[in-house]
Design a protein around this motif. Structure first.
Motif, PDB file in Angstrom:
ATOM      1  N   VAL A 297     -72.339  28.138  19.339  1.00  0.00           N
ATOM      2  CA  VAL A 297     -71.564  28.213  18.096  1.00  0.00           C
ATOM      3  C   VAL A 297     -72.051  29.419  17.301  1.00  0.00           C
ATOM      4  O   VAL A 297     -73.259  29.595  17.103  1.00  0.00           O
ATOM      5  CB  VAL A 297     -71.695  26.934  17.252  1.00  0.00           C
ATOM      6  CG1 VAL A 297     -70.963  27.092  15.918  1.00  0.00           C
ATOM      7  CG2 VAL A 297     -71.146  25.732  18.018  1.00  0.00           C
ATOM      8  N   ILE A 298     -71.103  30.256  16.864  1.00  0.00           N
ATOM      9  CA  ILE A 298     -71.460  31.407  16.036  1.00  0.00           C
ATOM     10  C   ILE A 298     -70.752  31.297  14.685  1.00  0.00           C
ATOM     11  O   ILE A 298     -69.664  30.729  14.591  1.00  0.00           O
ATOM     12  CB  ILE A 298     -71.106  32.746  16.714  1.00  0.00           C
ATOM     13  CG1 ILE A 298     -69.617  32.832  17.016  1.00  0.00           C
ATOM     14  CG2 ILE A 298     -71.925  32.932  17.982  1.00  0.00           C
ATOM     15  CD1 ILE A 298     -69.184  34.194  17.549  1.00  0.00           C
ATOM     16  N   GLU A 299     -71.381  31.828  13.653  1.00  0.00           N
ATOM     17  CA  GLU A 299     -70.804  31.822  12.313  1.00  0.00           C
ATOM     18  C   GLU A 299     -70.955  33.199  11.683  1.00  0.00           C
ATOM     19  O   GLU A 299     -72.023  33.815  11.778  1.00  0.00           O
ATOM     20  CB  GLU A 299     -71.502  30.782  11.432  1.00  0.00           C
ATOM     21  CG  GLU A 299     -71.286  29.342  11.852  1.00  0.00           C
ATOM     22  CD  GLU A 299     -71.890  28.357  10.864  1.00  0.00           C
ATOM     23  OE1 GLU A 299     -71.336  28.226   9.755  1.00  0.00           O
ATOM     24  OE2 GLU A 299     -72.916  27.752  11.194  1.00  0.00           O
ATOM     25  N   ARG A 300     -69.900  33.663  11.060  1.00  0.00           N
ATOM     26  CA  ARG A 300     -69.949  34.942  10.347  1.00  0.00           C
ATOM     27  C   ARG A 300     -69.017  34.872   9.141  1.00  0.00           C
ATOM     28  O   ARG A 300     -68.010  34.143   9.159  1.00  0.00           O
ATOM     29  CB  ARG A 300     -69.506  36.103  11.237  1.00  0.00           C
ATOM     30  CG  ARG A 300     -70.391  36.401  12.427  1.00  0.00           C
ATOM     31  CD  ARG A 300     -71.745  36.948  12.027  1.00  0.00           C
ATOM     32  NE  ARG A 300     -72.500  37.418  13.175  1.00  0.00           N
ATOM     33  CZ  ARG A 300     -73.186  36.655  14.032  1.00  0.00           C
ATOM     34  NH1 ARG A 300     -73.185  35.334  13.860  1.00  0.00           N
ATOM     35  NH2 ARG A 300     -73.841  37.190  15.042  1.00  0.00           N
ATOM     36  N   SER A 301     -69.342  35.655   8.111  1.00  0.00           N
ATOM     37  CA  SER A 301     -68.492  35.774   6.930  1.00  0.00           C
ATOM     38  C   SER A 301     -68.053  37.221   6.780  1.00  0.00           C
ATOM     39  O   SER A 301     -68.822  38.154   7.059  1.00  0.00           O
ATOM     40  CB  SER A 301     -69.242  35.322   5.670  1.00  0.00           C
ATOM     41  OG  SER A 301     -69.546  33.939   5.731  1.00  0.00           O
ATOM     42  N   PHE A 302     -66.818  37.407   6.312  1.00  0.00           N
ATOM     43  CA  PHE A 302     -66.240  38.740   6.167  1.00  0.00           C
ATOM     44  C   PHE A 302     -65.600  38.857   4.788  1.00  0.00           C
ATOM     45  O   PHE A 302     -65.101  37.876   4.236  1.00  0.00           O
ATOM     46  CB  PHE A 302     -65.178  38.995   7.242  1.00  0.00           C
ATOM     47  CG  PHE A 302     -65.687  38.881   8.650  1.00  0.00           C
ATOM     48  CD1 PHE A 302     -66.114  40.002   9.335  1.00  0.00           C
ATOM     49  CD2 PHE A 302     -65.741  37.644   9.294  1.00  0.00           C
ATOM     50  CE1 PHE A 302     -66.586  39.898  10.636  1.00  0.00           C
ATOM     51  CE2 PHE A 302     -66.209  37.533  10.591  1.00  0.00           C
ATOM     52  CZ  PHE A 302     -66.628  38.668  11.269  1.00  0.00           C
TER      53      PHE A 302
ATOM     54  N   PRO B 118     -57.731  40.948  -1.866  1.00  0.00           N
ATOM     55  CA  PRO B 118     -59.079  40.855  -1.302  1.00  0.00           C
ATOM     56  C   PRO B 118     -59.278  39.455  -0.721  1.00  0.00           C
ATOM     57  O   PRO B 118     -58.839  38.475  -1.323  1.00  0.00           O
ATOM     58  CB  PRO B 118     -60.001  41.083  -2.501  1.00  0.00           C
ATOM     59  CG  PRO B 118     -59.113  41.413  -3.658  1.00  0.00           C
ATOM     60  CD  PRO B 118     -57.737  40.935  -3.333  1.00  0.00           C
ATOM     61  N   TYR B 119     -59.927  39.391   0.420  1.00  0.00           N
ATOM     62  CA  TYR B 119     -60.175  38.110   1.089  1.00  0.00           C
ATOM     63  C   TYR B 119     -61.679  37.894   1.278  1.00  0.00           C
ATOM     64  O   TYR B 119     -62.430  38.844   1.525  1.00  0.00           O
ATOM     65  CB  TYR B 119     -59.559  38.103   2.483  1.00  0.00           C
ATOM     66  CG  TYR B 119     -58.117  37.657   2.584  1.00  0.00           C
ATOM     67  CD1 TYR B 119     -57.724  36.739   3.560  1.00  0.00           C
ATOM     68  CD2 TYR B 119     -57.135  38.161   1.758  1.00  0.00           C
ATOM     69  CE1 TYR B 119     -56.398  36.347   3.688  1.00  0.00           C
ATOM     70  CE2 TYR B 119     -55.813  37.778   1.879  1.00  0.00           C
ATOM     71  CZ  TYR B 119     -55.453  36.860   2.847  1.00  0.00           C
ATOM     72  OH  TYR B 119     -54.138  36.471   2.974  1.00  0.00           O
ATOM     73  N   THR B 120     -62.077  36.645   1.192  1.00  0.00           N
ATOM     74  CA  THR B 120     -63.368  36.212   1.731  1.00  0.00           C
ATOM     75  C   THR B 120     -63.053  35.223   2.846  1.00  0.00           C
ATOM     76  O   THR B 120     -62.207  34.334   2.669  1.00  0.00           O
ATOM     77  CB  THR B 120     -64.253  35.550   0.673  1.00  0.00           C
ATOM     78  OG1 THR B 120     -63.574  34.410   0.130  1.00  0.00           O
ATOM     79  CG2 THR B 120     -64.570  36.520  -0.448  1.00  0.00           C
ATOM     80  N   MET B 121     -63.718  35.386   3.987  1.00  0.00           N
ATOM     81  CA  MET B 121     -63.405  34.578   5.161  1.00  0.00           C
ATOM     82  C   MET B 121     -64.692  34.106   5.826  1.00  0.00           C
ATOM     83  O   MET B 121     -65.569  34.912   6.143  1.00  0.00           O
ATOM     84  CB  MET B 121     -62.589  35.409   6.167  1.00  0.00           C
ATOM     85  CG  MET B 121     -61.244  35.868   5.649  1.00  0.00           C
ATOM     86  SD  MET B 121     -60.457  37.123   6.701  1.00  0.00           S
ATOM     87  CE  MET B 121     -61.349  38.597   6.201  1.00  0.00           C
ATOM     88  N   GLN B 122     -64.804  32.798   6.002  1.00  0.00           N
ATOM     89  CA  GLN B 122     -65.950  32.224   6.722  1.00  0.00           C
ATOM     90  C   GLN B 122     -65.451  31.651   8.052  1.00  0.00           C
ATOM     91  O   GLN B 122     -64.589  30.752   8.059  1.00  0.00           O
ATOM     92  CB  GLN B 122     -66.618  31.120   5.908  1.00  0.00           C
ATOM     93  CG  GLN B 122     -67.322  31.603   4.644  1.00  0.00           C
ATOM     94  CD  GLN B 122     -66.434  31.597   3.432  1.00  0.00           C
ATOM     95  OE1 GLN B 122     -65.587  30.712   3.273  1.00  0.00           O
ATOM     96  NE2 GLN B 122     -66.603  32.567   2.555  1.00  0.00           N
ATOM     97  N   TYR B 123     -65.968  32.187   9.136  1.00  0.00           N
ATOM     98  CA  TYR B 123     -65.559  31.766  10.473  1.00  0.00           C
ATOM     99  C   TYR B 123     -66.698  31.049  11.190  1.00  0.00           C
ATOM    100  O   TYR B 123     -67.860  31.446  11.101  1.00  0.00           O
ATOM    101  CB  TYR B 123     -65.163  32.979  11.319  1.00  0.00           C
ATOM    102  CG  TYR B 123     -63.715  33.393  11.168  1.00  0.00           C
ATOM    103  CD1 TYR B 123     -62.733  32.918  12.038  1.00  0.00           C
ATOM    104  CD2 TYR B 123     -63.325  34.273  10.163  1.00  0.00           C
ATOM    105  CE1 TYR B 123     -61.409  33.302  11.911  1.00  0.00           C
ATOM    106  CE2 TYR B 123     -62.009  34.662  10.017  1.00  0.00           C
ATOM    107  CZ  TYR B 123     -61.051  34.174  10.898  1.00  0.00           C
ATOM    108  OH  TYR B 123     -59.738  34.557  10.769  1.00  0.00           O
ATOM    109  N   ARG B 124     -66.309  30.011  11.892  1.00  0.00           N
ATOM    110  CA  ARG B 124     -67.220  29.284  12.781  1.00  0.00           C
ATOM    111  C   ARG B 124     -66.486  29.122  14.104  1.00  0.00           C
ATOM    112  O   ARG B 124     -65.383  28.568  14.151  1.00  0.00           O
ATOM    113  CB  ARG B 124     -67.582  27.926  12.176  1.00  0.00           C
ATOM    114  CG  ARG B 124     -68.567  27.086  12.970  1.00  0.00           C
ATOM    115  CD  ARG B 124     -68.926  25.832  12.171  1.00  0.00           C
ATOM    116  NE  ARG B 124     -69.704  24.888  12.944  1.00  0.00           N
ATOM    117  CZ  ARG B 124     -71.021  24.925  13.069  1.00  0.00           C
ATOM    118  NH1 ARG B 124     -71.714  25.868  12.455  1.00  0.00           N
ATOM    119  NH2 ARG B 124     -71.659  24.016  13.779  1.00  0.00           N
ATOM    120  N   MET B 125     -67.076  29.619  15.196  1.00  0.00           N
ATOM    121  CA  MET B 125     -66.400  29.632  16.493  1.00  0.00           C
ATOM    122  C   MET B 125     -67.292  29.011  17.555  1.00  0.00           C
ATOM    123  O   MET B 125     -68.493  29.293  17.626  1.00  0.00           O
ATOM    124  CB  MET B 125     -66.058  31.074  16.903  1.00  0.00           C
ATOM    125  CG  MET B 125     -65.440  31.214  18.287  1.00  0.00           C
ATOM    126  SD  MET B 125     -65.134  32.943  18.768  1.00  0.00           S
ATOM    127  CE  MET B 125     -63.626  33.275  17.855  1.00  0.00           C
TER     128      MET B 125
END
Length: 639
Positions: free
Chosen positions: A57-62, A168-175
């Motif tokens: 599982v990986i997590e990143r914010s953009f 503008p976006y804030t995005m938190q992804y968990r894959m």
């Protein structure tokens, strides 16, 4: 002595969307009852099961920035209150019919008493919808009051202060990932800053919802997207419409995933990308058109020699003064409005007694070449030289509302209506010829009309003269109704768009190891456009989109002070110059669309949406560092 005494109380302001989402936050628009402008979701599969199945599982914010449209021509409108009681408006806008509604509402007039005409303008990119209509309405109000023609033209300062920006976006992804490279789940939360007023935030964020996992197959998806009111300048439509933000995140995330698994990023994409007959995250089956994602990617990889050049990437080698990197990004994009709204368009083909042709559609020319596209479509369908055809300036009093010129829908919808109108016209002419000559017209070629055996019935001019002599008008009104789509707001499921386009771009660049300055060396793009009506103008869309996408990736950001834009001209707001741009190669891929009468799809927005992530991936291979915020500011690695 002053007659009015003001007592002002400064209220607390909310400039951070996350702060605006807090339960105790003051309301920006009290009548709305919430600082959440809108909410969308996707619920596909079982996110818990997907996480249990994952080996990794990986997590990143953009984060992405607020961006100015930077069109060449500022907003302007010319209004004249005619003696017949009609307010006539000519302006620089993307949708004359919404401008008519603004004017009618401002003046309390019925729609029949407002006529709006449009002229080709110096760019729009989504920015000349709401603001341009407001300018025209203000000009109309002044003309109504003074009973004289009024022209209102914004200065660049007024334009940049008032016009809406890209969200503008804030995005938190968990894959989640299996060891073999398959994606098991994606969980994502997006927050878009809508500013103080609601323009098209609900629809921008809806597209982000549909495309939240990019062009990849994901069995389990949990997506939440929020449009949020703040006290910042409001945000609205901008070329790409919610997809550039998402692609900036997802096209980096898939490469991070491949690296974590020890896989080649190309193999990872090939394994997970949508293919013919694939099911999207919204449960739409891609089986009504050619899914060409593999094709466009392979063409770009071959043209730029990606796999060979990848071996030369620097990854921040401390022994080097200049770092080299190459990067790739791919995407798919739903065409036209989709489930945003009912989508149809119309066209008029009116043949004059001398055989010349006037055409008109419900599509506005924004500088993208829609007028020439309609002429070329009509010329091909009628078998005529383009010199015989003239495109007539549209008016809200001449043709029905065809929707705004957005969503890369101009050629698709307007061209479809033009094709259908030409076919109706040919049927009218053929009926006259059959009664006169006893032969059925089969084809219209090079100014002649041929029968089923390919033999000449008569020339075009003769056929038109015969129509007028027989009191039959060679005039046709055609409509293209986009195939129906579907959407369930509760689950985020449905056939979101009736057709899709596919794209790939690769970027070569160089990073100065001492300053962090990025120099673009080469960009190669391949886009499936369905059918290229005007190949040279299609290439122009490639180049323009890549130029804007490069600026989006590396430079563009509108800083605010107390919610108000600081830059008010281009000496304060940096866009890419021609001298900043590298060699660019445009590869047109054509897979004619069976649902499009003209076989064309579109190209306006797809060319912008993946340049920035391709740059981000190239910068990673140059520097060895990932950058999750856009625009990318490369840190100076060395003193």
């Amino acid at each position: 002595m002053p007659l009015i005494k003001l007592e002002l109380e400064e209220l607390p302001a909310l400039y951070d969307p996350e702060a605006a989402l807090q339960p105790d936050a003051p309301l920006i628009n009290e009548e709305h009852g919430s600082n959440i402008c809108n909410y969308h979701c996707v619920r596909t599969g079982d996110i818990t099961e997907g996480e249990e199945d994952a080996d990794l599982v990986i997590e990143r914010s953009f984060n992405t920035s607020r961006v100015e449209h930077a069109y060449l021509e500022p907003e302007c409108g010319l209004a004249h209150f005619r003696p017949d009681g009609v307010m006539e408006v000519i302006g620089s806008m993307q949708h004359p019919f919404s401008t008519r509604r603004f004017v009618a509402s401002t003046l309390s007039l019925s729609l029949k008493d407002v006529e709006v005409k449009t002229v080709p303008m110096g760019g729009g990119f989504g920015g000349k919808d709401d603001t341009a209509a407001l300018v025209c309405a203000r000009a109309a109000l002044c003309a109504y009051l003074v009973k004289r023609p009024v022209k209102l033209v914004y200065s660049r300062e007024m334009s940049m202060r008032e016009s809406y920006k890209r969200h503008p976006y804030t995005m938190q992804y968990r894959m989640g990932l299996k060891r073999d490279g398959h994606i098991t789940f994606v969980k994502v939360r997006m927050v878009a800053d809508g500013g103080a007023y609601c323009s098209v935030t609900p629809w921008v964020t809806w597209r982000s919802t549909v495309q939240c996992c990019g062009c990849y197959m994901v069995p389990n998806v949990h997506c939440d997207v929020y449009g949020v009111y703040t006290n910042n300048v409001f945000t609205g439509a901008f070329r790409g419409f919610g997809s550039p933000q998402v692609n900036f995140a997802i096209e980096q995330l898939v490469e991070i995933a491949a690296q974590e698994l020890g896989m080649d990023e190309l193999d990872f994409r090939r394994l997970n990308m949508v293919k013919q007959g694939s099911t999207t995250i919204t449960n739409q089956v891609l089986d009504t058109h050619t899914v060409s994602l593999q094709e466009v990617m392979d063409k770009v990889l071959s043209e730029i020699d990606y796999e060979t050049k990848r071996k030369n990437c620097s990854y921040g080698d401390p022994a080097m003064d200049k770092w080299y990197g190459i990067g790739l990004a791919i995407s798919y994009r739903g065409m036209s409005l989709g489930a945003e709204g009912t989508d149809f368009n119309s066209a008029i083909v009116n043949v004059q007694p001398d055989g010349s042709v006037l055409i008109e559609t419900g599509v506005h020319e924004n500088g993208q070449g829609s007028e020439s596209a309609m002429i070329l479509i009509a010329a091909e369908e009628l078998g005529l030289d383009v010199k015989r055809i003239r495109y007539r300036m549209p008016s809200t009093s001449n043709i029905p509302d065809g929707g705004t010129t957005v969503a890369s829908r101009g050629t698709l919808l307007g061209g479809g209506a033009t094709t259908n109108a030409c076919r109706i016209l040919k049927g009218i002419i053929s009926e006259v010829l059959e009664k006169q000559y006893g032969k059925k017209a089969s084809s219209f070629v090079d100014g002649n009309i041929l029968d089923e055996n390919g033999e000449l019935i008569c020339a075009w001019e003769e056929a038109i003269r015969l129509c007028y002599n027989k009191q039959v008008y060679p005039y046709a009104f055609g409509v293209f109704q986009a195939p129906r789509v579907s959407w369930d707001e509760e689950t985020g499921h449905g056939d979101a768009y009736f057709t899709w386009v596919y794209a790939a771009q690769a970027v070569e660049l160089e990073v100065d190891a001492k300053t962090g300055n990025v120099k673009l060396l080469n960009i190669v793009a391949a886009h499936d456009v369905g059918k290229a009506i005007n190949p040279e103008l299609v290439k122009g869309q490639f180049y323009g989109g890549m130029a804007m996408g490069a600026g989006y990736g590396l430079l563009e950001e509108v800083p605010l002070k107390a919610g108000t834009p600081i830059p008010t001209n281009y000496h304060q707001y940096r866009v890419f110059r021609a001298t900043d741009l590298p060699e660019m190669t445009a590869i047109i891929v054509e897979n004619p669309d069976p649902t499009s009468p003209s076989k064309a799809k579109g190209i306006g927005e797809p060319t912008l949406e993946i340049t920035a992530p391709a740059i981000a991936n190239a910068i990673y291979r140059a520097t060895g560092a990932r950058y999750y915020d856009q625009p990318i500011k490369v840190r100076r690695p060395r003193p």
